[in-house]
Design a protein around this motif. Structure first.
Motif, short mmCIF file in Angstrom:
data_model
loop_
_atom_site.label_atom_id
_atom_site.label_comp_id
_atom_site.label_asym_id
_atom_site.label_seq_id
_atom_site.Cartn_x
_atom_site.Cartn_y
_atom_site.Cartn_z
N VAL A 172 -6.18 11.21 13.11
CA VAL A 172 -4.86 11.90 12.86
C VAL A 172 -3.78 12.76 12.03
CG1 VAL A 172 -4.80 12.02 15.81
CG2 VAL A 172 -3.37 10.92 14.48
N GLY A 173 -4.22 11.70 10.69
CA GLY A 173 -2.74 12.81 9.46
C GLY A 173 -2.72 11.53 8.89
N ILE A 174 -2.67 11.92 7.47
CA ILE A 174 -2.21 10.76 7.14
C ILE A 174 -0.97 10.30 6.29
CG2 ILE A 174 -2.76 12.05 4.99
CD1 ILE A 174 -4.20 9.10 3.30
N LEU A 175 0.29 9.16 5.61
CA LEU A 175 1.35 9.44 5.88
C LEU A 175 1.11 8.34 3.92
CD1 LEU A 175 4.15 9.00 6.96
CD2 LEU A 175 3.96 6.66 7.42
N THR A 176 1.83 9.17 3.54
CA THR A 176 2.16 8.51 2.02
C THR A 176 3.79 7.94 1.84
OG1 THR A 176 2.27 10.39 0.53
CG2 THR A 176 0.14 10.05 0.99
N SER A 177 3.82 6.42 0.67
CA SER A 177 5.07 6.82 0.80
C SER A 177 6.48 7.64 0.36
CB SER A 177 5.54 5.83 -0.31
OG SER A 177 3.79 5.80 -1.56
N SER A 178 5.28 8.59 -0.18
CA SER A 178 5.88 9.71 -0.55
C SER A 178 6.79 10.76 0.25
CB SER A 178 5.18 10.65 -2.55
OG SER A 178 4.13 10.95 -1.66
N LEU A 230 10.34 0.24 0.78
CA LEU A 230 9.47 0.52 -0.53
C LEU A 230 9.97 0.34 -1.95
CD1 LEU A 230 8.47 4.40 0.56
CD2 LEU A 230 7.75 2.68 1.31
N VAL A 231 10.93 0.15 -2.19
CA VAL A 231 11.89 -0.25 -3.49
C VAL A 231 11.85 -1.06 -3.17
CG1 VAL A 231 13.60 0.19 -5.13
CG2 VAL A 231 13.06 2.16 -4.21
N ILE A 253 0.91 -1.39 0.33
CA ILE A 253 -0.26 -0.23 -0.40
C ILE A 253 0.98 1.27 -0.02
CG2 ILE A 253 -2.00 -1.42 0.39
CD1 ILE A 253 -0.80 -0.41 3.81
N ARG A 254 0.88 2.31 -0.73
CA ARG A 254 1.13 3.83 -0.33
C ARG A 254 0.78 4.63 -0.09
NH1 ARG A 254 0.19 3.47 -6.21
NH2 ARG A 254 -0.93 5.41 -6.64
N ARG A 255 -0.67 3.86 1.31
CA ARG A 255 -1.25 5.34 2.20
C ARG A 255 -1.26 4.54 2.96
NH1 ARG A 255 -3.68 6.30 -2.93
NH2 ARG A 255 -3.00 8.32 -4.14
N LEU A 256 -1.18 5.51 4.65
CA LEU A 256 -1.25 4.84 5.89
C LEU A 256 -2.35 5.96 6.21
CD1 LEU A 256 1.96 3.09 7.27
CD2 LEU A 256 -0.44 1.86 6.77
N PRO A 257 -3.67 5.70 6.70
CA PRO A 257 -3.90 6.62 7.73
C PRO A 257 -3.40 6.83 9.22
CG PRO A 257 -5.39 4.99 6.95
CD PRO A 257 -4.21 4.29 6.96
N VAL A 258 -3.45 7.65 9.57
CA VAL A 258 -2.89 7.60 11.52
C VAL A 258 -3.85 8.27 12.13
CG1 VAL A 258 -0.79 8.28 12.67
CG2 VAL A 258 -0.46 8.92 10.26
N VAL A 259 -4.06 6.97 13.26
CA VAL A 259 -4.54 6.85 14.45
C VAL A 259 -3.85 7.01 15.53
CG1 VAL A 259 -7.28 5.18 15.23
CG2 VAL A 259 -6.68 5.68 12.14
N LYS A 260 -4.89 7.96 16.10
CA LYS A 260 -4.33 8.02 18.11
C LYS A 260 -5.69 7.71 18.53
CE LYS A 260 -1.86 10.58 21.11
NZ LYS A 260 -0.29 9.34 21.36
N ASP A 261 -5.55 7.04 19.50
CA ASP A 261 -6.51 6.39 20.75
C ASP A 261 -8.45 6.74 19.39
OD1 ASP A 261 -4.81 7.05 22.23
OD2 ASP A 261 -5.28 9.60 22.20
#
Length: 187
Positions: free
Chosen positions: A115-121, A134-135, A103-111
């Motif tokens: 709270v955010g999103i993290l992408t491979s870029s 990643l590569v 996957i290239r996108r990870l939702p960032v979850v706290k409790d």
């Protein structure tokens, strides 16, 4: 080169995540993506993310089936089993999680709250040394792509022209085909 810098997910993530209610139509979601220049939207009806809808979900599940985008809700076509990560986790863990799950996108979850999103870029920009994780995975995926049961590898939908291509390159934070890359570089 053994320097221990602990870069966390929080350091690299984008905190203003574009989200939408599962009841909105795919057409509305597509216009939000276009307006905000993003390739995905997190779907949530309360604070907890329920799913993710990407441009390629729209193309694969709606456009290719010639369904009316104004009649289909994003809740019907979103990817449900979201893999998420906590903001205090190390960025290298996030890279491994992306690699392992292709996957290239990870939702960032706290409790339980998004709270955010993290992408491979994001990972590549903040910690270029993790690009290898990643590569390396993309190479494994490419080999695996030869077996038909695996759909998720480097091939995909170009985020510029929307064409399905066997090989996408990352350019300026988007995954695009070679043709669009040449066009953008020629600008």
């Amino acid at each position: 080169m053994e320097m221990e810098t602990k870069v966390t997910v929080h350091d690299a993530m984008t905190s203003n995540v574009i989200t939408a209610d599962p009841g909105i139509s795919v057409a509305e979601a597509a216009s939000i993506m276009t307006e905000k220049k993003v390739g995905s939207i997190i779907v949530k009806s309360n604070s907890e993310p329920e799913g993710l809808i990407t441009e390629s979900d729209i193309i694969r599940k709606v456009v290719s089936k010639d369904l009316a985008a104004s009649k289909v809700t994003i809740g019907e076509v979103m990817s449900r089993n979201l893999i998420s990560i906590e903001p205090e986790r190390e960025l290298s863990d996030a890279a491994r999680l992306m690699a392992k799950n292709s996957i290239r996108r990870l939702p960032v979850v706290k409790d339980g709250a998004l709270v955010g999103i993290l992408t491979s870029s994001d990972v590549m920009m903040v910690a270029p040394e993790l690009t290898e994780i990643l590569v390396e995975n993309a190479r494994i995926e490419e080999n695996r792509a030869l077996s038909p049961e695996n759909e998720r590898s480097v091939p995909g939908v170009c985020e510029v022209c929307g064409n399905y291509e066997e090989y996408l390159e990352e350019y300026d934070g988007r995954y695009i085909c070679e043709e669009c890359k040449e066009d953008l570089e020629g600008e």
